[in-house]
Design a protein around this motif. Structure first.
Motif, mmCIF file in Angstrom:
data_model
loop_
_atom_site.group_PDB
_atom_site.id
_atom_site.type_symbol
_atom_site.label_atom_id
_atom_site.label_comp_id
_atom_site.label_asym_id
_atom_site.label_seq_id
_atom_site.Cartn_x
_atom_site.Cartn_y
_atom_site.Cartn_z
ATOM 1 N N ALA A 142 0.774 -1.315 -0.145
ATOM 2 C CA ALA A 142 0.009 -0.019 0.000
ATOM 3 C C ALA A 142 0.895 1.297 -0.024
ATOM 4 O O ALA A 142 1.786 1.283 0.629
ATOM 5 C CB ALA A 142 -1.036 -0.059 1.162
ATOM 6 N N GLY A 143 0.445 2.300 -0.738
ATOM 7 C CA GLY A 143 1.272 3.378 -0.975
ATOM 8 C C GLY A 143 2.604 3.243 -1.732
ATOM 9 O O GLY A 143 3.660 3.929 -1.163
ATOM 10 N N GLY A 144 2.745 2.284 -2.381
ATOM 11 C CA GLY A 144 4.081 1.757 -2.900
ATOM 12 C C GLY A 144 4.910 2.998 -3.677
ATOM 13 O O GLY A 144 4.250 3.782 -4.458
ATOM 14 N N LYS A 145 6.239 2.973 -3.496
ATOM 15 C CA LYS A 145 6.980 3.963 -3.860
ATOM 16 C C LYS A 145 8.136 3.409 -4.756
ATOM 17 O O LYS A 145 9.045 2.648 -3.826
ATOM 18 C CB LYS A 145 7.514 5.143 -3.155
ATOM 19 C CG LYS A 145 8.162 6.306 -3.641
ATOM 20 C CD LYS A 145 8.446 7.300 -2.579
ATOM 21 C CE LYS A 145 9.375 8.287 -3.184
ATOM 22 N NZ LYS A 145 9.768 9.288 -2.073
ATOM 23 N N LEU A 146 8.520 3.735 -5.913
ATOM 24 C CA LEU A 146 9.692 3.071 -6.528
ATOM 25 C C LEU A 146 10.835 4.294 -6.543
ATOM 26 O O LEU A 146 10.527 5.324 -6.705
ATOM 27 C CB LEU A 146 9.517 2.974 -7.953
ATOM 28 C CG LEU A 146 10.811 2.675 -8.930
ATOM 29 C CD1 LEU A 146 11.288 1.354 -8.482
ATOM 30 C CD2 LEU A 146 10.108 2.257 -10.608
ATOM 31 N N THR A 147 12.060 4.030 -6.036
ATOM 32 C CA THR A 147 13.239 4.809 -6.075
ATOM 33 C C THR A 147 14.135 3.982 -6.785
ATOM 34 O O THR A 147 14.437 2.704 -6.720
ATOM 35 C CB THR A 147 13.638 4.988 -4.567
ATOM 36 O OG1 THR A 147 14.022 3.940 -3.697
ATOM 37 C CG2 THR A 147 12.364 5.985 -3.787
ATOM 38 N N PHE A 148 15.146 4.730 -7.410
ATOM 39 C CA PHE A 148 16.232 4.001 -7.992
ATOM 40 C C PHE A 148 17.242 5.065 -8.468
ATOM 41 O O PHE A 148 17.183 6.356 -8.297
ATOM 42 C CB PHE A 148 15.815 3.381 -9.216
ATOM 43 C CG PHE A 148 15.019 4.278 -10.299
ATOM 44 C CD1 PHE A 148 15.631 4.731 -11.303
ATOM 45 C CD2 PHE A 148 13.739 4.469 -10.039
ATOM 46 C CE1 PHE A 148 14.863 5.802 -12.247
ATOM 47 C CE2 PHE A 148 13.038 5.307 -10.920
ATOM 48 C CZ PHE A 148 13.668 5.949 -12.001
ATOM 49 N N SER A 149 18.587 4.773 -8.942
ATOM 50 C CA SER A 149 19.549 5.595 -9.223
ATOM 51 C C SER A 149 19.530 5.303 -10.627
ATOM 52 O O SER A 149 19.519 4.143 -11.259
ATOM 53 C CB SER A 149 20.809 5.523 -8.478
ATOM 54 O OG SER A 149 21.017 5.723 -7.219
ATOM 55 N N TYR A 150 20.054 6.433 -11.642
ATOM 56 C CA TYR A 150 20.063 6.314 -12.914
ATOM 57 C C TYR A 150 21.103 7.061 -13.621
ATOM 58 O O TYR A 150 21.536 8.144 -13.051
ATOM 59 C CB TYR A 150 18.722 6.271 -13.685
ATOM 60 C CG TYR A 150 18.152 7.706 -14.015
ATOM 61 C CD1 TYR A 150 18.581 8.583 -14.855
ATOM 62 C CD2 TYR A 150 17.663 8.287 -12.772
ATOM 63 C CE1 TYR A 150 18.050 9.949 -14.897
ATOM 64 C CE2 TYR A 150 17.031 9.530 -12.739
ATOM 65 C CZ TYR A 150 17.500 10.361 -13.860
ATOM 66 O OH TYR A 150 17.081 11.843 -13.944
ATOM 67 N N THR A 151 21.738 6.648 -14.737
ATOM 68 C CA THR A 151 22.457 7.563 -15.620
ATOM 69 C C THR A 151 22.114 7.304 -16.952
ATOM 70 O O THR A 151 21.996 6.036 -17.336
ATOM 71 C CB THR A 151 23.877 7.592 -15.078
ATOM 72 O OG1 THR A 151 24.689 8.438 -16.092
ATOM 73 C CG2 THR A 151 24.339 6.000 -15.391
ATOM 74 N N PHE A 152 22.468 8.323 -17.816
ATOM 75 C CA PHE A 152 22.343 8.129 -19.140
ATOM 76 C C PHE A 152 23.150 9.372 -20.071
ATOM 77 O O PHE A 152 23.379 10.366 -19.397
ATOM 78 C CB PHE A 152 20.798 8.270 -19.813
ATOM 79 C CG PHE A 152 20.326 9.402 -19.690
ATOM 80 C CD1 PHE A 152 20.058 10.257 -20.789
ATOM 81 C CD2 PHE A 152 19.747 10.310 -18.492
ATOM 82 C CE1 PHE A 152 19.707 11.544 -21.046
ATOM 83 C CE2 PHE A 152 19.090 11.436 -18.763
ATOM 84 C CZ PHE A 152 19.029 12.077 -19.827
#
Length: 706
Positions: A616-626
């Protein structure tokens, strides 16, 4: 701690595996030798002059060769923790090969490039047996094994010691010689300018030999510029004889334990394409050892009086390309330790070579009065001493040891880029946090990854669960394929009265080796971390699961990214520094021959996560580079999508543009609350979708939390 080893040498016709390719591909095992028959002599070449190891501590009879099948034999030593096999002959033709596999861990395939016409010891393989499997089709292909080295302690404890120093005698080498005696090394490498002033026969007799002559049997020299003050360095070659390599050349190689050493001569022609550099490339390609060091006189990098020497760049470049680990030099009379770097001096902690300048054997002192292209990490201009190199099959430690009365010391450690993998297997869980309702169940994937060729059964168990929660792992024992991954399922069952939370421990055991992984388990309606991956272990992401990807190169993979820099814009395009650990998801992790060699090309590449339930209330976090060049368009992209059943929805997107963009790690987020309670998967996509352009992407530290 030095591992106690024994070396067994077999009579030529008793225990040698003497094989050739016959019409039917069968093997020949030579006939029984007569009692007392001597072992064959070692090949009389400098490259094979390995210091004799202490032989004791392994119980059991002579190594055995078992004819288990026409295509395989095993070399065994009862009670051994590891084995190195000695080949007296290896003559492979075409695509013929011989594969060696440790009974516990480690695998290596020998081909036609590996030491033709030379006797050599292979790298060490873990276990008490080495399986020898040949794939021979050419009638001229042959190989023969006559002995082995074995240790009764774990391979990680099997150390060898090498002393290293340059610019020696000098008026003060009487102070440094006792340090070598106290170290009791298996080898002493000399980085040139060994006998001042001119390396004459008299200089060696009167200045060098009284102090360092006692170490001649373990010495591996290279000449300096002072040796060449005598025509053709004749005093040097006369004194060291065969130990100095072929007269007039002075470059050669040898093995110590699981390390391959290359002695080079920076006083003769060493330009790109020269005979010496061509020999170096071939020598490095022929080596079977997991770790590599080189030594020569003139430093590529120095803050001392002589400064950087770009003329030795062909040495450095060749060693860098071959993933060498250490370079030892002299010339400036001081001590300098440099960070692992590329040939141009830029720091590179992933693929860089560390240079140790040890011009402290006993000849004056030089100040630090120059700048250097590389990063000096430590140095001293007022202390004589040596470096003590403590070497294993996977790493090294360098300790600067000062002469009596001086206090300067320095220590550096590093991993071999091609070293024996440790541990023999990895263990991970996915997700790393899970919630189970009272009276309900939840599942966690347990992933056992093979490293270094590990292929043994691994027993799995779980402990430390919350009150009222039980766990069952099925299957309870898995055997991963060599350098692959096996997966089991941990099923958590909560009773109606279960409550609380705990960090459970999943344990994998294989023989005496155990690994653990944690999973946070909570009892309730849900919450916490539903999915997390830092990509240090393989948690089951898959490439092109839909079978619709079109990219021809630079596809997504989990691995250690190699940094690339644009020749034109001078911008970093592919980052070599994941936000945690050493691995991440990356499009074409290898740097290749140039910065655009392994970038994403000609279409789309995707990678899909294992399934997880969104809280419930799911949140996606991540690191990225392009990053991209100025020929990118808005058709090029980096995307994260949620796959709900067969329906993908884009939750994050970065598009290309007609501008140079450098790689830089950034933080990304996405709201997944609309998927609460649903089992979904994440899809990471990248595209070079219109005209061909440079495109690099990477993703790290993915987490889904409540």
């Amino acid at each position: 701690m030095r591992s106690v080893t024994r070396q067994r040498r077999w009579p030529r016709r008793t225990l040698a595996i003497a094989t050739s390719a016959l019409a039917a591909g069968a093997f020949l095992v030579a006939a029984q030798a007569q009692p007392g028959e001597a072992a064959p002599p070692a090949v009389p070449a400098v490259a094979d002059q390995v210091p004799q190891l202490v032989e004791a501590g392994v119980t059991g009879g002579p190594a055995s060769v078992s004819a288990q099948a026409a295509s395989a034999r095993s070399v065994c030593a009862t009670g051994a923790q590891w084995l190195r096999v000695r080949f007296t002959e290896l003559a492979l033709r075409g695509n013929d090969s011989v594969t060696l596999t440790g009974s516990r861990a480690g695998s290596f395939t020998l081909t036609a490039r590996h030491w033709p016409g030379k006797a050599f010891h292979t790298r060490a393989f873990e276990g008490d047996c080495v399986r020898v499997t040949a794939a021979l089709s050419d009638p001229a292909s042959r190989f023969a094994i006559d002995s082995y080295q074995a240790g009764d302690r774990p391979l990680a404890e099997a150390t060898t010691t090498v002393a290293a120093v340059g610019d020696v005698c000098g008026s003060s080498c009487n102070q440094t010689a006792p340090l070598i005696k106290n170290m009791n090394p298996q080898a002493l490498i000399l980085a040139g300018d060994n006998a001042y002033e001119s390396g004459t026969a008299s200089d060696y007799k009167n200045n060098y030999d009284p102090h360092y002559g006692q170490f001649k049997s373990i010495s591996y020299p290279t000449p300096g510029n002072h040796e060449y003050k005598t025509s053709g360095a004749s005093g040097y070659f006369d004194y060291f004889g065969a130990r100095a390599g072929e007269r007039g050349k002075g470059y050669y190689s040898f093995d110590v334990g699981d390390w391959h050493f290359v002695a080079l001569n920076s006083n003769i022609t060493h330009s790109t394409g020269s005979t010496q550099v061509t020999w170096l490339k071939n020598d490095l390609a022929a080596s079977t050892k997991p770790c590599t060091a080189a030594f020569f006189h003139h430093p590529r990098f120095s803050r001392g009086t002589h400064g950087d020497d770009t003329s030795v760049n062909p040495f450095f470049q060749t060693l860098y390309d071959a993933k060498a680990d250490l370079i030892v030099v002299g010339h400036d009379h001081n001590y300098q330790r440099f960070a692992p770097s590329r040939p141009d001096g830029k720091r590179d902690d992933v693929n860089g070579v560390r240079q140790l300048l040890i011009g402290t054997g006993g000849r004056g002192y030089y100040k630090f009065d120059k700048s250097s292209a590389a990063e000096q990490e430590a140095g001293s201009t007022n202390t004589f001493g040596l470096s003590k190199l403590t070497l294993t099959a996977s790493d090294y430690r360098s300790d600067f040891v000062p002469v009596s009365g001086r206090t300067f010391t320095d220590t550096a450690t590093g991993k071999c880029k091609k070293g024996v993998s440790s541990p023999a297997f990895s263990l991970g869980t996915s997700p790393s946090s899970v919630s189970v309702k009272p009276g309900g169940t939840a599942s966690v994937s347990v992933n056992v990854g093979s490293t270094g060729g590990f292929t043994s059964a691994t027993t799995l168990s779980v402990s430390g669960l919350p009150s009222g929660v039980t766990g069952t792992i099925s299957p309870s024992s898995v055997t991963p394929p060599a350098n692959g991954t096996a997966t089991a399922t941990l099923t958590l069952s909560a009773s109606a009265s279960a409550s609380g939370s705990a960090t459970a421990t999943v344990t994998g055991s294989s023989g005496s080796v155990s690994r653990t992984a944690n999973v946070a388990v909570s009892v309730g309606s849900g919450g916490g971390e539903a999915f997390a991956d830092d990509f240090e272990t393989d948690q089951g992401w898959q490439v092109d699961t839909a079978g619709t990807d079109t990219a021809t190169s630079g596809k997504w993979e989990r691995g250690v990214p190699e940094q690339t820099t644009s020749t034109y814009s001078k911008q970093v395009k592919q980052r070599g520094d994941p936000t945690s650990g050493v691995n991440c998801l990356v499009t074409g992790r290898a740097a290749g021959s140039e910065y655009g060699a392994n970038d994403l090309d000609s279409g789309v590449s995707s990678m899909t996560s294992p399934a997880f339930t969104v809280p419930a209330g799911g949140k996606l976090t991540f690191s990225y580079t392009f990053a991209h060049g100025d020929n990118a368009t808005a058709d090029d992209y980096l995307r994260l999508r949620v796959l709900d059943g067969t329906t993908p929805t884009t939750v994050f997107e970065k598009l290309g543009s007609a501008a140079e963009v450098a790689g830089a790690w950034q933080s990304g987020t996405a709201d997944l609350s609309s998927y609460a309670g649903r089992s979904v998967r994440l899809v990471v996509e990248a595209a070079d979708a219109s005209t061909p352009s440079l495109w690099e992407s990477a993703v790290d530290d993915v987490r889904v939390t409540a």
